[in-house]
Design a protein around this motif. Sequence first.
Motif, PDB file in Angstrom:
ATOM      1  N   UNK A  81      -4.164   5.197   0.251  1.00 29.47           N
ATOM      2  CA  UNK A  81      -3.138   4.160   0.380  1.00 29.47           C
ATOM      3  C   UNK A  81      -2.194   4.449   1.550  1.00 29.47           C
ATOM      4  N   UNK A  82      -1.856   5.721   1.767  1.00 32.75           N
ATOM      5  CA  UNK A  82      -0.992   6.071   2.895  1.00 32.75           C
ATOM      6  C   UNK A  82      -1.656   5.729   4.221  1.00 32.75           C
ATOM      7  N   UNK A  83      -2.943   6.071   4.350  1.00 37.92           N
ATOM      8  CA  UNK A  83      -3.678   5.763   5.576  1.00 37.92           C
ATOM      9  C   UNK A  83      -3.711   4.250   5.802  1.00 37.92           C
ATOM     10  N   UNK A  84      -4.024   3.511   4.746  1.00 33.69           N
ATOM     11  CA  UNK A  84      -4.056   2.051   4.867  1.00 33.69           C
ATOM     12  C   UNK A  84      -2.676   1.506   5.257  1.00 33.69           C
ATOM     13  N   UNK A  85      -1.654   1.925   4.531  1.00 36.59           N
ATOM     14  CA  UNK A  85      -0.316   1.396   4.753  1.00 36.59           C
ATOM     15  C   UNK A  85       0.228   1.707   6.132  1.00 36.59           C
ATOM     16  N   UNK A  86       0.093   2.951   6.563  1.00 40.02           N
ATOM     17  CA  UNK A  86       0.600   3.325   7.888  1.00 40.02           C
ATOM     18  C   UNK A  86      -0.207   2.620   8.973  1.00 40.02           C
ATOM     19  N   UNK A  87      -1.530   2.599   8.826  1.00 40.68           N
ATOM     20  CA  UNK A  87      -2.370   1.930   9.821  1.00 40.68           C
ATOM     21  C   UNK A  87      -2.053   0.456   9.941  1.00 40.68           C
ATOM     22  N   UNK A  88      -1.861  -0.212   8.799  1.00 38.27           N
ATOM     23  CA  UNK A  88      -1.515  -1.632   8.832  1.00 38.27           C
ATOM     24  C   UNK A  88      -0.121  -1.851   9.416  1.00 38.27           C
TER      25      UNK A  88
ATOM     26  N   UNK B 140       0.841  -1.205   0.000  1.00 34.87           N
ATOM     27  CA  UNK B 140       0.000   0.000   0.000  1.00 34.87           C
ATOM     28  C   UNK B 140       0.875   1.253   0.000  1.00 34.87           C
ATOM     29  N   UNK B 141       1.932   1.251   0.778  1.00 31.77           N
ATOM     30  CA  UNK B 141       2.822   2.412   0.827  1.00 31.77           C
ATOM     31  C   UNK B 141       3.560   2.604  -0.495  1.00 31.77           C
ATOM     32  N   UNK B 142       3.952   1.510  -1.124  1.00 32.39           N
ATOM     33  CA  UNK B 142       4.601   1.589  -2.440  1.00 32.39           C
ATOM     34  C   UNK B 142       3.648   2.179  -3.479  1.00 32.39           C
ATOM     35  N   UNK B 143       2.381   1.744  -3.442  1.00 33.38           N
ATOM     36  CA  UNK B 143       1.398   2.296  -4.375  1.00 33.38           C
ATOM     37  C   UNK B 143       1.168   3.786  -4.099  1.00 33.38           C
ATOM     38  N   UNK B 144       1.186   4.180  -2.827  1.00 34.64           N
ATOM     39  CA  UNK B 144       1.017   5.593  -2.487  1.00 34.64           C
ATOM     40  C   UNK B 144       2.157   6.426  -3.062  1.00 34.64           C
ATOM     41  N   UNK B 145       3.375   5.937  -2.928  1.00 33.07           N
ATOM     42  CA  UNK B 145       4.541   6.656  -3.457  1.00 33.07           C
ATOM     43  C   UNK B 145       4.443   6.776  -4.976  1.00 33.07           C
ATOM     44  N   UNK B 146       4.043   5.691  -5.632  1.00 36.14           N
ATOM     45  CA  UNK B 146       3.908   5.721  -7.095  1.00 36.14           C
ATOM     46  C   UNK B 146       2.845   6.730  -7.521  1.00 36.14           C
ATOM     47  N   UNK B 147       1.732   6.759  -6.816  1.00 40.03           N
ATOM     48  CA  UNK B 147       0.670   7.713  -7.172  1.00 40.03           C
ATOM     49  C   UNK B 147       1.081   9.160  -6.906  1.00 40.03           C
TER      50      UNK B 147
END
Length: 155
Positions: free
Chosen positions: A89-96, A18-25
């Motif tokens: 995606x950032x919220x999901x990634x950090x929360x997870x 999720x964090x990787x997808x956030x960075x790409x976006x």
Amino acid sequence: MTGKRECGRGLRVIAAFKLLKAIALIAVGVGALRLLHRDVAAIAEHWINMFQVDPHNHFIDLLLGKLSSIDDHRLKQLSVGTFIYAGVFLVEGVGLALQKRWAEYFTIITTSSLLPVEIYELARRVSFGRGLALAINLAVVAYLIFELKRFPKQR
């Protein structure tokens, strides 16, 4: 088994994804903003020539046709949309990554909400990429549901 939940490898992998997808976006959004007030088709043509891609290829012609119709307003819309999606995606990634239960629920809801669209798109035109995206998202949802059931809410 102790009542305490251990951080599963699966959660870490999903969080990293999720964090990787956030960075790409975020990169796509910034790239779209950098193209403001510029001729997008001309820039694409420059790169096509630089990489010595056949400029008379049918797909290249389609791409250049679509790019020539992109104006500043559309670029702004694209960048805003990608930044919003990156925020999710950032919220999901950090929360997870922080092992927050709400993040598991949030990820299940957001990922599941797009499954009907992915199924429709796959049914409309089958491709490996669409099938892979659907399979990954189904696996993420199934894994998170499994984790929630395996570790019921602790007090």
